[in-house]
Design a protein around this motif. Sequence first.
Motif, PDB file in Angstrom:
ATOM      1  N   TYR A   1       0.811  -1.221   0.000  1.00 10.42           N
ATOM      2  CA  TYR A   1       0.000   0.000   0.000  1.00 10.42           C
ATOM      3  C   TYR A   1       0.841   1.266   0.000  1.00 10.42           C
ATOM      4  N   GLY A   2       2.016   1.176  -0.542  1.00  8.09           N
ATOM      5  CA  GLY A   2       2.866   2.355  -0.640  1.00  8.09           C
ATOM      6  C   GLY A   2       3.505   2.791   0.669  1.00  8.09           C
ATOM      7  N   LEU A   3       3.406   1.970   1.703  1.00  6.45           N
ATOM      8  CA  LEU A   3       3.983   2.329   3.005  1.00  6.45           C
ATOM      9  C   LEU A   3       5.420   1.836   3.157  1.00  6.45           C
ATOM     10  N   GLY A   4       5.784   0.820   2.385  1.00  3.18           N
ATOM     11  CA  GLY A   4       7.120   0.244   2.506  1.00  3.18           C
ATOM     12  C   GLY A   4       8.214   1.263   2.253  1.00  3.18           C
ATOM     13  N   GLY A   5       9.217   1.239   3.102  1.00  6.98           N
ATOM     14  CA  GLY A   5      10.355   2.132   2.954  1.00  6.98           C
ATOM     15  C   GLY A   5      10.151   3.518   3.536  1.00  6.98           C
TER      16      GLY A   5
END
Length: 127
Positions: free
Chosen positions: A94-98
């Motif tokens: 969901y685009g939260l990684g990193g």
Amino acid sequence: MADHLVQQRTPRDWTDERFFAFVLREAVPDELLARLDVLREDYMYLRNSPEATDALLQSRKQPMVELLNSIIDDALAAIGEMQRLSRLPDTIQYGLGGHEFLQITCRRRDGEQHADRLATVLDDDRP
């Protein structure tokens, strides 16, 4: 979407002062805070003494300013470390990684302006 989720997780009741007090409790050794307390008590006693000269007061205030600078540097380093360690694994979806889920902005005043502000705080009569 990631920014919205991060904003929802922010403790809304944490003021800047409350957050900084938490960081001080966690990051600054008790010995440094105790040393600062002793120096300040000594300074306040001297400040109310009839023998106190500006030069003498300044010489007593300088070690406190230096100690406060050290404490502030340690606290800011701890804040930076907390933000760095909050980086989420790249595998999270969901685009939260990193992304770092703690985003903290701290500005340290420059040299003389910072020392003047610390000296003003030290002259405050509150316990």
